[in-house]
Design a protein around this motif. Structure first.
Motif, PDB file in Angstrom:
ATOM      1  N   LYS A  78     -36.230  36.020  41.681  1.00 40.45           N
ATOM      2  CA  LYS A  78     -34.850  36.502  41.648  1.00 40.45           C
ATOM      3  C   LYS A  78     -34.234  36.275  43.026  1.00 40.45           C
ATOM      4  CE  LYS A  78     -35.822  40.087  38.197  1.00 40.45           C
ATOM      5  NZ  LYS A  78     -35.872  41.541  37.915  1.00 40.45           N
TER       6      LYS A  78
ATOM      7  N   VAL B 146     -30.882  36.030  45.509  1.00 40.17           N
ATOM      8  CA  VAL B 146     -29.501  36.457  45.725  1.00 40.17           C
ATOM      9  C   VAL B 146     -28.972  35.724  46.948  1.00 40.17           C
ATOM     10  CG1 VAL B 146     -27.997  38.363  46.375  1.00 40.17           C
ATOM     11  CG2 VAL B 146     -29.769  38.718  44.661  1.00 40.17           C
TER      12      VAL B 146
ATOM     13  N   THR C 179     -28.332  34.879  41.665  1.00 38.70           N
ATOM     14  CA  THR C 179     -27.051  35.576  41.729  1.00 38.70           C
ATOM     15  C   THR C 179     -26.331  35.123  42.992  1.00 38.70           C
ATOM     16  OG1 THR C 179     -27.852  37.535  40.554  1.00 38.70           O
ATOM     17  CG2 THR C 179     -25.881  37.799  41.888  1.00 38.70           C
TER      18      THR C 179
ATOM     19  N   ASP D 205     -28.242  43.672  41.601  1.00 37.14           N
ATOM     20  CA  ASP D 205     -28.984  42.420  41.754  1.00 37.14           C
ATOM     21  C   ASP D 205     -29.622  42.312  43.132  1.00 37.14           C
ATOM     22  OD1 ASP D 205     -28.213  41.873  39.220  1.00 37.14           O
ATOM     23  OD2 ASP D 205     -27.115  40.022  39.664  1.00 37.14           O
TER      24      ASP D 205
END
Length: 443
Positions: free
Chosen positions: A129, A131, A154, A298
């Motif tokens: 994940k 960001v 993100t 996020d």
């Protein structure tokens, strides 16, 4: 003629062998194939029972008689393997033809095999994940590279832009500026070349249209239809088949201001670089814009946070002026890296060294947010440097003493791409590769 037929034969053999890929673990195909075979078996047995061939003993006896008849004509050590081989051939043929038909419908113009697409999809879904925070072309270049490693991306972008097409739409329609959002959506689009070109298309003529990009108008229209920029971005993401998501840092209408060392106060993001002064302090109105909850969530769930690249004062700092975003980064336990700009930006970072960039971010954030700064290892060519010197831009020099004083670790790497016109930018593939290797080492 022979030299032309051989490559075709080789390609055909490679494509035929692609069925082996369906046996790779993690595709979630083999279990369903087994269940399908089991289902067919149960259907056959159910039909046998339904037509009153009960008990099933009569059916099995018939099958046994046929097997004995076949085995009496052909030795068992030959007939058995032949039957097994024939079963596998029929299973493979049905599997190949069925998937070929599906591929033709779903991907008529795609050269990739369906199994390759599925493998890539599974790999990207299992990616970390990530960001990213920033704006402008720097962030979109980064996203083009990162989307090859993960679909769990993100991109948090600033909404302080008030110049160009975005500024006009902001003043005329009261919408948040869509420019940086459009660039990031296009960068994360899943190989939809025509759609991304359409999104980036800029009108050159037409009353009221000249200067606007189609993507900006599209997002503005979506915002009007959905009533919310967040929903408008989600709808646009579906159209572009975006890997990951793009989020505004805030839904508040933010306006940047800067105080210069000569005492002037400059209002408006687009006016700050034009003031030609050294920036002493940066801020925004309203003072404490409310962070988008999804962006905060996020960041909290991120495996890695990447700040930059992008204009220091007008792309990166505006995100950090949103208290919720700043606090979420500070509280995160995920490794965080800052990607420093390769060249200075006239009117913003004239003569800045790497330490000056770090010092500015520390001052705006009220402390150190990142673990290491990524610095371009080599200078651009003399031709590129001379080209940039015409506009007053210079290469961002690495001053090790300043970074040692700031206690800031350095990651040196060649992540630059020099374009034919003499411009330089971060190479999407090199940059993403360096960042992912750094992230993997942190694990």
């Amino acid at each position: 003629m022979a030299s032309r037929t051989k490559p075709r034969t080789r390609i055909r053999r490679i494509k035929t062998a692609s069925w082996v890929k369906w046996l790779l673990p993690g595709l979630v195909v083999k279990r369903w194939l087994f269940i399908s075979v089991l289902g067919i078996t149960l259907i056959v047995l159910g039909l046998a029972i339904s037509v009153r061939l009960t008990p099933v003993f009569y059916f099995t006896r018939l099958v046994g008689s046929l097997i004995d008849l076949f085995a009496s004509r052909v030795p068992r050590h030959i007939s058995g393997p032949i039957a097994i081989l024939l079963g596998f051939v029929l299973l493979w043929l049905g599997h190949k033809r069925a998937l070929g038909s599906i591929t033709q419908v779903l991907m008529p113009d795609n050269d990739k095999e369906l199994v390759d697409v599925l493998i890539d999809h599974r790999k990207l879904k299992r990616g970390p994940k990530l960001v990213t925070l920033g704006g402008g072309t720097g962030l979109s270049n980064l996203l083009r590279g990162l989307k090859n490693y993960s679909s769990n991306i993100t991109a948090i972008v600033t909404v302080a832009d008030d110049g160009g097409s975005s500024g006009r739409l902001r003043r005329e329609y009261g919408v948040l500026p869509p420019g940086d959002i459009r660039n990031c959506l296009a960068a994360l689009a899943d190989e939809e070349k025509l759609l991304t070109e359409l999104f980036q298309y800029r009108f050159t003529t037409g009353e009221g249209l000249s200067g606007h990009s189609f993507g900006n108008l599209f997002i503005t229209a979506m915002n009007d239809i959905t009533g919310d920029l967040d929903r408008a971005i989600a709808a646009s993401s579906k159209v572009l088949a975006v890997r990951g998501r793009v989020l505004p840092a805030t839904l508040d209408h933010v306006s940047l201001w800067a105080e210069l060392q000569d005492g002037r106060r400059i209002e408006g993001e687009s006016n700050i670089p034009e003031a030609n002064g050294k920036i002493a302090r940066i801020g925004c109105t309203p003072d404490n814009p409310i962070a988008l909850p999804q962006a905060v969530a996020d960041i909290a769930e991120a495996d890695c946070i990447i700040i930059g690249p992008g204009s220091l004062y007008t792309s990166i700092c505006p995100n950090l002026l949103v208290p919720g975003i700043l606090e979420a980064i500070a509280d995160s336990q995920a490794p965080c890296i800052y990607v420093c700009n390769i060249m200075s930006q006239p009117g913003e970072t004239d003569g800045y060294t790497v330490a000056d960039y770090v010092r500015t971010l520390d001052r705006v954030a009220g402390g150190r947010l990142f673990d290491v700064v990524l610095v371009q290892k080599y200078k651009p060519s003399d031709r590129a440097l001379q080209n940039y010197a015409k506009s007053g831009a210079t290469f961002t020099e690495l001053d090790r003493d300043g970074l040692v004083e700031l206690n800031c670790p350095i990651l040196l790497a060649n992540v630059m791409q020099e374009m034919p016109d003499g411009k330089v930018r971060h190479d999407p593939d090199r940059l993403a590769g360096v960042l992912m290797r750094w992230y993997n080492r942190q694990q």
